[in-house]
Design a protein around this motif. Structure first.
Motif, PDB file in Angstrom:
ATOM      1  N   ALA A 270       0.842  -1.200   0.000  1.00  0.00           N
ATOM      2  CA  ALA A 270       0.000   0.000   0.000  1.00  0.00           C
ATOM      3  C   ALA A 270       0.877   1.250   0.000  1.00  0.00           C
ATOM      4  O   ALA A 270       1.981   1.260   0.560  1.00  0.00           O
ATOM      5  CB  ALA A 270      -0.916  -0.002   1.211  1.00  0.00           C
ATOM      6  N   LYS A 271       0.376   2.291  -0.635  1.00  0.00           N
ATOM      7  CA  LYS A 271       1.070   3.579  -0.603  1.00  0.00           C
ATOM      8  C   LYS A 271       0.708   4.293   0.694  1.00  0.00           C
ATOM      9  O   LYS A 271      -0.441   4.262   1.129  1.00  0.00           O
ATOM     10  CB  LYS A 271       0.667   4.425  -1.800  1.00  0.00           C
ATOM     11  N   VAL A 272       1.673   4.957   1.301  1.00  0.00           N
ATOM     12  CA  VAL A 272       1.449   5.653   2.563  1.00  0.00           C
ATOM     13  C   VAL A 272       1.772   7.133   2.398  1.00  0.00           C
ATOM     14  O   VAL A 272       2.778   7.496   1.784  1.00  0.00           O
ATOM     15  CB  VAL A 272       2.275   5.035   3.714  1.00  0.00           C
ATOM     16  N   VAL A 273       0.906   7.989   2.943  1.00  0.00           N
ATOM     17  CA  VAL A 273       1.125   9.428   2.981  1.00  0.00           C
ATOM     18  C   VAL A 273       0.888   9.899   4.411  1.00  0.00           C
ATOM     19  O   VAL A 273      -0.153   9.587   5.005  1.00  0.00           O
ATOM     20  CB  VAL A 273       0.188  10.178   2.015  1.00  0.00           C
ATOM     21  N   ILE A 274       1.845  10.624   4.966  1.00  0.00           N
ATOM     22  CA  ILE A 274       1.731  11.179   6.311  1.00  0.00           C
ATOM     23  C   ILE A 274       1.626  12.694   6.199  1.00  0.00           C
ATOM     24  O   ILE A 274       2.460  13.337   5.559  1.00  0.00           O
ATOM     25  CB  ILE A 274       2.940  10.788   7.186  1.00  0.00           C
ATOM     26  N   THR A 275       0.573  13.260   6.795  1.00  0.00           N
ATOM     27  CA  THR A 275       0.368  14.713   6.749  1.00  0.00           C
ATOM     28  C   THR A 275       0.272  15.264   8.165  1.00  0.00           C
ATOM     29  O   THR A 275      -0.090  14.547   9.103  1.00  0.00           O
ATOM     30  CB  THR A 275      -0.910  15.064   5.971  1.00  0.00           C
ATOM     31  N   GLY A 276       0.548  16.561   8.299  1.00  0.00           N
ATOM     32  CA  GLY A 276       0.512  17.194   9.615  1.00  0.00           C
ATOM     33  C   GLY A 276       1.841  17.031  10.326  1.00  0.00           C
ATOM     34  O   GLY A 276       2.863  16.686   9.732  1.00  0.00           O
ATOM     35  N   GLY A 277       1.821  17.282  11.621  1.00  0.00           N
ATOM     36  CA  GLY A 277       3.027  17.148  12.410  1.00  0.00           C
ATOM     37  C   GLY A 277       4.068  18.225  12.153  1.00  0.00           C
ATOM     38  O   GLY A 277       5.198  18.128  12.644  1.00  0.00           O
ATOM     39  N   ASP A 278       3.690  19.268  11.413  1.00  0.00           N
ATOM     40  CA  ASP A 278       4.667  20.279  11.021  1.00  0.00           C
ATOM     41  C   ASP A 278       4.770  21.440  11.997  1.00  0.00           C
ATOM     42  O   ASP A 278       5.749  22.189  11.987  1.00  0.00           O
ATOM     43  CB  ASP A 278       4.314  20.822   9.634  1.00  0.00           C
ATOM     44  N   LYS A 279       3.760  21.609  12.864  1.00  0.00           N
ATOM     45  CA  LYS A 279       3.784  22.685  13.861  1.00  0.00           C
ATOM     46  C   LYS A 279       3.464  22.087  15.229  1.00  0.00           C
ATOM     47  O   LYS A 279       2.367  22.231  15.756  1.00  0.00           O
ATOM     48  CB  LYS A 279       2.786  23.790  13.495  1.00  0.00           C
ATOM     49  N   PRO A 280       4.435  21.393  15.818  1.00  0.00           N
ATOM     50  CA  PRO A 280       4.182  20.678  17.068  1.00  0.00           C
ATOM     51  C   PRO A 280       4.020  21.607  18.267  1.00  0.00           C
ATOM     52  O   PRO A 280       4.411  22.779  18.228  1.00  0.00           O
ATOM     53  CB  PRO A 280       5.432  19.809  17.229  1.00  0.00           C
ATOM     54  N   TYR A 281       3.452  21.058  19.331  1.00  0.00           N
ATOM     55  CA  TYR A 281       3.317  21.775  20.592  1.00  0.00           C
ATOM     56  C   TYR A 281       4.607  21.620  21.392  1.00  0.00           C
ATOM     57  O   TYR A 281       5.137  20.516  21.517  1.00  0.00           O
ATOM     58  CB  TYR A 281       2.144  21.216  21.410  1.00  0.00           C
ATOM     59  N   ALA A 282       5.096  22.714  21.934  1.00  0.00           N
ATOM     60  CA  ALA A 282       6.322  22.701  22.732  1.00  0.00           C
ATOM     61  C   ALA A 282       6.019  22.362  24.187  1.00  0.00           C
ATOM     62  O   ALA A 282       4.885  22.498  24.659  1.00  0.00           O
ATOM     63  CB  ALA A 282       7.016  24.055  22.646  1.00  0.00           C
ATOM     64  N   GLU A 283       7.038  21.920  24.886  1.00  0.00           N
ATOM     65  CA  GLU A 283       6.917  21.727  26.330  1.00  0.00           C
ATOM     66  C   GLU A 283       6.713  23.081  27.010  1.00  0.00           C
ATOM     67  O   GLU A 283       7.121  24.113  26.489  1.00  0.00           O
ATOM     68  CB  GLU A 283       8.168  21.041  26.879  1.00  0.00           C
ATOM     69  N   MET A 284       6.076  23.056  28.177  1.00  0.00           N
ATOM     70  CA  MET A 284       5.783  24.288  28.904  1.00  0.00           C
ATOM     71  C   MET A 284       6.965  24.709  29.766  1.00  0.00           C
ATOM     72  O   MET A 284       7.531  23.903  30.511  1.00  0.00           O
ATOM     73  CB  MET A 284       4.548  24.071  29.784  1.00  0.00           C
ATOM     74  N   HIS A 285       7.325  25.978  29.650  1.00  0.00           N
ATOM     75  CA  HIS A 285       8.345  26.568  30.521  1.00  0.00           C
ATOM     76  C   HIS A 285       7.635  27.542  31.458  1.00  0.00           C
ATOM     77  O   HIS A 285       7.214  28.623  31.045  1.00  0.00           O
ATOM     78  CB  HIS A 285       9.407  27.291  29.691  1.00  0.00           C
ATOM     79  N   HIS A 286       7.487  27.156  32.720  1.00  0.00           N
ATOM     80  CA  HIS A 286       6.801  27.994  33.698  1.00  0.00           C
ATOM     81  C   HIS A 286       7.781  29.037  34.237  1.00  0.00           C
ATOM     82  O   HIS A 286       8.850  28.694  34.749  1.00  0.00           O
ATOM     83  CB  HIS A 286       6.287  27.142  34.873  1.00  0.00           C
ATOM     84  N   ASP A 287       7.413  30.301  34.131  1.00  0.00           N
ATOM     85  CA  ASP A 287       8.269  31.349  34.675  1.00  0.00           C
ATOM     86  C   ASP A 287       8.241  31.266  36.207  1.00  0.00           C
ATOM     87  O   ASP A 287       7.183  31.343  36.837  1.00  0.00           O
ATOM     88  CB  ASP A 287       7.775  32.722  34.219  1.00  0.00           C
ATOM     89  N   GLY A 288       9.429  31.128  36.806  1.00  0.00           N
ATOM     90  CA  GLY A 288       9.509  30.891  38.244  1.00  0.00           C
ATOM     91  C   GLY A 288       8.945  32.019  39.081  1.00  0.00           C
ATOM     92  O   GLY A 288       8.173  31.779  40.024  1.00  0.00           O
ATOM     93  N   ALA A 289       9.295  33.256  38.762  1.00  0.00           N
ATOM     94  CA  ALA A 289       8.831  34.386  39.560  1.00  0.00           C
ATOM     95  C   ALA A 289       7.325  34.556  39.450  1.00  0.00           C
ATOM     96  O   ALA A 289       6.628  34.789  40.454  1.00  0.00           O
ATOM     97  CB  ALA A 289       9.547  35.666  39.113  1.00  0.00           C
ATOM     98  N   MET A 290       6.792  34.441  38.253  1.00  0.00           N
ATOM     99  CA  MET A 290       5.351  34.551  38.069  1.00  0.00           C
ATOM    100  C   MET A 290       4.616  33.439  38.812  1.00  0.00           C
ATOM    101  O   MET A 290       3.567  33.660  39.443  1.00  0.00           O
ATOM    102  CB  MET A 290       5.003  34.504  36.576  1.00  0.00           C
ATOM    103  N   ALA A 291       5.173  32.230  38.753  1.00  0.00           N
ATOM    104  CA  ALA A 291       4.533  31.101  39.418  1.00  0.00           C
ATOM    105  C   ALA A 291       4.483  31.295  40.932  1.00  0.00           C
ATOM    106  O   ALA A 291       3.480  30.964  41.585  1.00  0.00           O
ATOM    107  CB  ALA A 291       5.268  29.803  39.077  1.00  0.00           C
TER     108      ALA A 291
END
Length: 390
Positions: A270-291
Motif C-alpha cells: 500500500a502507498k502511505v502518505v503522512i500529513t501534519g506534524g509540522d507545527k508541534p506543541y512545545a513543552e511548557m516553561h513555567h516562569d519561576g517568579a510569576m509562578a
C-alpha cells in the motif's frame, strides 16, 4: 474617596461579576464547538469585556474565532489566554469553558486598577487548542497577535491544584494508506489490503515501545478501516499523537514512529502518505517568579500548591501554551475542581465542569490571575526583566 487597596477593589469586581462569569462559563459549556468553529463561544467571551470598554480586535491574525481585547495604558502588558474549543462527542471534557470565563474575569478585575498600577491587560481568545498541531496559539504567535505582550498566563481545570504541571511536547499527524479493492473471498489475491498496512504499523509501534523513553507517548485512533467486510480495504487512515518531554526529544522520536507506518506500506504494497506534524506543541516553561506570585495569591484563597508534587514530575498533557512560553514568560497552573475519580477527557469530567466546585475554581482562578497581574506590575525588578525579555 475610597481607601480600599487595589487588591481589594479587584476582588470586589470579581465578586460582583461572579454571576455573569458563571453564566458565561455555563453558556459556553452548553454549546460545545470544535476547533476553529467556536463562533458562538468566541462571541460570548467578548461580550463582557466589550461592555467594559476593552478595545476589541476581532478575527485576530485572520482567524475567524480568535480575538484580542485590550484595556489600560500601563507599560507592562499581560496577556490572559482564553480557550473555548471542545472535544468531539464528549464536549467540554477539558473544561475550556472554565478557562474562558476565568480569563474574562481576570481581565475585568484587573481593568479596575490597570492605569493606577501601570498595567495593560489583554484577553487573547485562542481557538483550537485540542488539535495537537498548528493550534490557535501557534498561529497567533506566528502572525503577531501576541505582539507587545510581556507575559502571558491562563488557568486550566484539573481534578487537583498543580502549580507547574509537567506539560510535554506533542505532535499530531494523519496517516493515509492507499491499496486496491477486490472481492475479499473470490479474488483476494488481486487486492492490496490497506487495513493490513495499519495492522503492521500498529504491531511495529507496539514493539518500538520497548526502545523509547519512559516519558514518551504514542497513541492514536483508526479513522477509516475500510467500507465492508467483503471488500479488501483500498483506503484506510489513522490519526496519531506522539509526545516527548521536549521538542528535541520529540524530533528524535518522530522518525522512529514514521518508519513504523512506512513499514505497513512496505509489507503490504500500500502507498502511505503522512500529513501534519509540522507545527508541534512545545513543552511548557513555567516562569519561576510569576509562578511564585500566583502561588502566594492562591494561598490567600485557601489553595495550596505543594512543591514537587507527583504531577509536577510525571508527564501530563500537552498544549500550545508551551509555544507561548518559549516566546513570552508564562504560567499555566492547573486549578482543581474536586472531580476525582473523574479526570480530564472523560464524560464525567464534562459534567463536573459546571458544578459548584467548578464555578468556585473559575472565580478563584480569575481573582488569583488578577492579583498576580497587579503584583507583577508593582514589582520593579520583575517588570524590568519582562520588558527586557519581550
Amino acid at each position: 474617596m475610597s481607601t480600599a487597596t487595589a487588591s481589594e477593589r479587584v476582588e470586589d469586581v470579581v465578586r460582583r461579576r461572579g454571576g455573569d462569569l458563571v453564566e458565561l462559563s455555563h453558556a459556553i459549556h452548553a454549546e460545545p464547538e470544535l476547533a476553529f468553529n467556536e463562533h458562538r463561544s468566541c462571541a460570548k467571551a467578548q461580550e463582557l469585556v466589550a461592555e467594559r470598554g476593552f478595545q476589541i480586535t476581532p478575527r485576530a491574525a485572520g482567524l475567524d474565532t480568535a480575538f484580542r481585547a485590550d484595556f489600560g495604558s500601563g507599560p507592562l502588558v499581560v496577556g490572559v489566554c482564553a480557550e473555548y474549543d471542545a472535544l468531539p462527542e464528549i464536549g467540554h471534557a477539558c473544561g475550556h469553558n472554565i478557562i474562558a470565563a476565568s480569563a474574562v474575569g481576570a481581565a475585568l478585575a484587573a481593568a479596575k486598577v490597570a492605569d493606577e498600577v501601570g498595567l495593560t491587560i489583554s484577553v487573547i481568545g485562542t481557538p483550537a487548542e485540542e488539535v495537537g498541531n498548528a493550534g490557535g496559539k501557534i498561529l497567533l504567535l506566528e502572525r503577531g497577535a501576541f505582539q507587545g505582550v510581556h507575559a502571558a498566563m491562563m488557568v486550566h481545570p484539573a481534578p487537583i491544584d498543580i502549580l507547574r504541571s509537567k506539560i510535554i511536547a506533542a505532535s499530531m499527524f494523519e496517516v493515509h494508506y492507499t491499496g486496491k479493492e477486490s472481492h475479499a473471498s473470490a479474488f483476494p489475491e488481486l487486492g492490496i489490503n490497506a487495513a493490513d498496512a495499519i495492522t503492521v504499523a500498529q504491531t511495529a509501534l507496539g514493539l518500538l515501545r520497548q526502545h523509547i523513553r519512559s516519558t514518551d507517548r504514542i497513541h492514536g485512533i483508526v479513522t477509516c478501516g475500510g467500507v465492508a467486510p467483503n471488500v479488501v480495504p483500498g483506503h484506510t487512515s489513522a490519526t496519531y499523537i506522539i509526545r516527548s518531554e521536549t521538542l528535541d526529544q520529540l524530533a528524535d522520536l518522530e522518525p522512529k514512529v514514521y518508519r513504523c507506518f512506512e513499514a505497513g506500506g512496505l509489507a503490504t504494497g500500500a502507498k502511505v502518505v503522512i500529513t501534519g506534524g509540522d507545527k508541534p506543541y512545545a513543552e511548557m516553561h513555567h516562569d519561576g517568579a510569576m509562578a511564585e506570585i500566583y502561588r502566594a495569591n492562591s494561598a490567600a484563597l485557601g489553595r495550596q500548591y505543594p512543591e514537587n508534587s507527583e504531577w509536577e514530575i510525571r508527564p501530563t498533557g500537552s498544549t500550545d501554551m508551551g509555544n507561548v512560553s518559549r516566546a513570552i514568560p508564562s504560567i499555566h497552573p492547573m486549578i482543581g475542581i474536586n472531580s476525582l475519580p473523574a479526570v480530564n477527557h472523560q464524560p464525567e469530567f464534562t459534567a463536573h465542569c459546571v458544578t459548584e466546585d467548578a464555578d468556585k475554581a473559575m472565580i478563584d482562578g480569575a481573582l488569583t490571575m488578577a492579583w498576580t497581574c497587579i503584583d507583577m506590575a508593582s514589582n520593579a525588578d520583575l517588570r524590568k526583566r519582562l520588558a527586557e525579555e519581550a
